[in-house]
Design an enzyme around this catalytic site. Structure first.
Site, PDB file in Angstrom:
ATOM      1  N   ASP A  87       5.366   1.517  -3.061  1.00 37.43           N
ATOM      2  CA  ASP A  87       4.846   2.860  -3.286  1.00 37.43           C
ATOM      3  C   ASP A  87       4.720   3.149  -4.782  1.00 37.43           C
ATOM      4  O   ASP A  87       5.501   2.657  -5.594  1.00 37.43           O
ATOM      5  CB  ASP A  87       5.791   3.885  -2.652  1.00 37.43           C
ATOM      6  CG  ASP A  87       5.336   5.310  -2.904  1.00 37.43           C
ATOM      7  OD1 ASP A  87       4.309   5.689  -2.324  1.00 37.43           O
ATOM      8  OD2 ASP A  87       5.987   6.017  -3.701  1.00 37.43           O
ATOM      9  N   GLU A 103       0.313   0.073  -3.457  1.00 38.74           N
ATOM     10  CA  GLU A 103      -0.376   1.354  -3.414  1.00 38.74           C
ATOM     11  C   GLU A 103      -0.811   1.681  -4.840  1.00 38.74           C
ATOM     12  O   GLU A 103      -0.051   2.227  -5.632  1.00 38.74           O
ATOM     13  CB  GLU A 103       0.557   2.451  -2.880  1.00 38.74           C
ATOM     14  CG  GLU A 103      -0.177   3.772  -2.673  1.00 38.74           C
ATOM     15  CD  GLU A 103       0.680   5.007  -2.888  1.00 38.74           C
ATOM     16  OE1 GLU A 103       0.370   6.046  -2.302  1.00 38.74           O
ATOM     17  OE2 GLU A 103       1.653   4.937  -3.664  1.00 38.74           O
TER      18      GLU A 103
END
Length: 676
Positions: A339, A394
């Site tokens: 993330d 991401e």
């Protein structure tokens, strides 16, 4: 501070002194080269294999004689003590011994009956004394299990050492050629208005995922986070699986059962930042404003209100790399979705930066080399130790070589998320009438990716489901989903349009958008409404923090039709393998007709997005000569379509080149319709 290269590599220094200098005084140049970092790890720690198993020496460890060994890194602390249930919460009875380089150690001999001094499931705290005379109560950064009392807001460190720990039975599945990901959140995986459990997911959700044809699960919000509404992105305990869903053994069972079904499980790992919590987080663990993080302002994220890691610190590398290894070894995850990679890659964290694709945006002083090298190290180590490991980034910036091997100078990820695709679909549905859709722009967005770098395509993820936005189904059908989703009544124009476009958008994204596909749980059947966690603003309600799988089980509702299409779309891909094939060849993107035609993996995809216009004897281009038959038809009645095509029809190619392909054939299809 740095040392010269001949000191790092020299042979004339005492071994122990040299090793410690290598750990503490690493040159800046070494951090620009992950392979120099690997050399330093080899020299100072005996290699990355041992270094990344530091969860076996830090925190609390039970020794063969049942004594307990405790070790922490708290460089700014004046003194450390251990307290807890085991000593009646005496704050001074069990001091740690200070060691070199900020480390502290403590050994507790076993009880008279030879059992460990600290019982399983009993509470502990580290008492930190600072040089300023302050006293703080902290949770070990290496804590494996933390819980919260019902009326408390602070989590407690709980010693987890079950007498009969869970033993995995099933081997990890092999990495699939085509990756189809079901993005999941355990806590919302139930129609009931409560926090769902690991056991519920294992029993009730895994069979659905298997039936749908997904071969990989991405589990969100597993690393412990004190604030449930953070969606798991404000981590407080990095080595602890969230206790709000159950025990560590129940998570292990979930993963084991998934493996028995041939499904890989990825962890949504958050190494880009950490919660600002002090009493139950990493922040100010040793009483200082740095320790694991850069000192402010560099160590604070201005938008997220969180702390940013110091990736140049030897002990931070130990902590984070060991964290990855812990999840792979202890829980047997199969990889990670990293993330916040954009925030890691740049000193500006992507704030206020609209990336145009110009190379000056990716190569300059704005790039954070320390975090970049950390990601290279992490990927190199993971893929060396676990060849079938999958890592996904991401990143919204489009950093070149993100998904190329470390040996090539890349960052080593297997995939990146194609984050522009869901934004494009939301923009189209919000801003344009059907007849005004720009077909060329849609194709550009779906195919605009760096050659040789794999992308995960998705029409929508959890981001689009959050409160403040709407799912594709809700953008398409809105309030009519409450009253007109019954198959016992004729479809209204809004429901008809919504159901057809919901399927077509997904199939087009699946076939053209990348080398993998992702769906957020529930969106496959057009889950109504939005996602919102209990908080003060909604009176702590769980009404929107759930997934209504019960809607699929009601045969008289059209949700089961969307579910069936998603299932058969995945099963068709599993048979023909277009995700693992080279990029598609787009032979038609007709603006007036609103028709898209492309071929990939010897499968011909035809989409008619025109709201009113159907076509007879429409010539389409194909490369492979021969006979074609319909394999998947979004207009089938079982999928909520109108059943206008005859599936026994055979289509024969003609030796007539067309739109850059060697052959062509004539087909007929109807408005707002897709087939392959």
């Amino acid at each position: 501070m740095s040392v010269s290269s001949n000191c790092i590599q020299g042979k004339n220094k005492p071994t122990t002194v040299l090793k410690e200098k290598k750990k503490m005084l690493v040159t800046f140049q070494a951090f620009l080269d992950p392979f120099k970092q690997l050399f330093l790890l080899e020299e100072a720690e005996g290699g990355f294999d041992q270094f990344t198993r530091s969860y076996r020496t830090f925190g609390v460890q039970r020794q063969p004689d049942n004594s307990l060994f405790f070790q922490e890194w708290a460089p700014a602390a004046e003194a450390l003590f251990l307290t807890g249930d085991f000593n009646g919460w005496d704050k001074f009875a069990h001091p740690y011994t200070k060691k070199d380089y900020g480390k502290w150690e403590l050994t507790l001999p076993p009880k008279h009956d030879r059992s460990p001094a600290v019982d399983h499931n009993s509470k502990l705290k580290v008492v930190v004394h600072t040089k300023e005379g302050e006293r703080f109560y902290r949770i070990s950064p290496w804590a494996k299990y933390v819980t919260r009392e019902e009326k408390s807001v602070i989590y407690d460190w709980v010693h987890w050492d079950p007498p009969q720990p869970y033993i995995h039975v099933h081997p990890r599945p092999k990495k699939p050629k085509s990756l189809r990901i079901y993005e999941s959140h355990v806590g919302i995986a139930s129609p009931e208005g409560k926090i769902a459990s690991y056991t519920n997911f294992t029993t009730n959700v895994l069979p659905r995922i298997k039936d749908l044809g997904y071969n990989c699960i991405q589990l969100m919000a597993i690393m412990e986070h004190a604030y449930y509404a953070s969606f798991g992105y404000q981590i407080t305990s990095f080595f602890a699986a969230s206790s709000r869903y159950g025990t560590p053994d129940e998570l292990k069972q979930l993963i084991d059962v998934a493996h028995s079904m041939g499904i890989m499980v990825l962890l949504d790992v958050v190494h880009s930042h950490a919660s600002k919590n002090t009493e139950d987080g990493l922040n100010q663990f040793d009483g200082s404003d740095s320790c694991f993080f850069h000192a402010p302002p560099r160590g604070e994220h201005s938008l997220w209100g969180s702390r940013l890691f110091n990736y140049s610190s030897w002990e931070v590398l130990r902590f984070l790399l060991s964290n990855l290894r812990w999840w792979m070894e202890e829980y047997r995850f199969d990889g990670f979705r990293f993330d916040g990679v954009t925030s890691m890659l740049y000193h500006h964290h992507g704030i206020g930066s609209g990336f145009s694709g110009d190379y000056s945006e990716y190569f300059g002083l704005q790039v954070d080399e320390e975090s970049l090298v950390y990601l290279m190290l992490a990927n190199h180590i993971l893929h060396t130790l676990y060849p079938d490991c999958i890592t996904i980034a991401e990143d919204v910036s489009g950093m070149p070589a993100l998904c190329r091997g470390v040996a090539e100078g890349g960052l080593g990820f297997d995939y990146r998320l194609a984050m522009a695709i869901p934004d494009k679909w939301i923009q189209i549905l919000k801003e344009f009438k059907d007849e005004d859709w720009n077909i060329g722009n849609i194709i550009h967005t779906l195919t605009n990716r760096r050659y040789g770098e794999n992308c995960i395509a998705y029409a929508e993820s959890h981001d689009q489901a959050l409160v403040g936005d709407k799912t594709l189904a809700f953008w398409l059908m809105d309030k009519e989903m409450y009253t007109n989703m019954s198959s016992l009544i004729p479809m209204t124009p809004i429901i008809d349009r919504g159901i057809q476009l919901h399927k077509m958008i997904r199939l087009l994204t699946h076939g053209l958008g990348g080398e993998g596909y992702l769906n957020f749980m529930g969106n496959e059947f057009g889950h109504p409404e939005w996602l919102d966690f209990p908080r003060e603003g909604n009176n702590q309600s769980y009404h929107y923090a759930r997934r209504q799988f019960n809607l699929v089980d009601m045969d008289h509702l059209r949700y089961c039709q969307l579910y069936a299409f998603d299932r058969d779309m995945n099963r068709t891909e599993d048979k023909y393998g277009w995700l693992a094939a080279p990029p598609a060849y787009v032979s038609a993107k007709h603006e007036e007709d609103k028709v898209i035609v492309f071929d990939r993996a010897n499968v011909l995809f035809i989409f008619n997005f025109h709201p009113t216009k159907s076509f007879q004897d429409y010539r389409v281009a194909v490369e492979a000569a021969g006979k074609y038959r319909i394999k998947l038809d979004s207009d089938e009645a079982q999928y909520g379509g109108h059943g206008r095509l005859e599936h026994n029809t055979e289509f024969f190619t003609e030796p007539q080149p067309f739109h850059g392909r060697s052959h062509s054939m004539k087909v007929h299809f109807f408005h707002t319709f897709s087939t392959l």
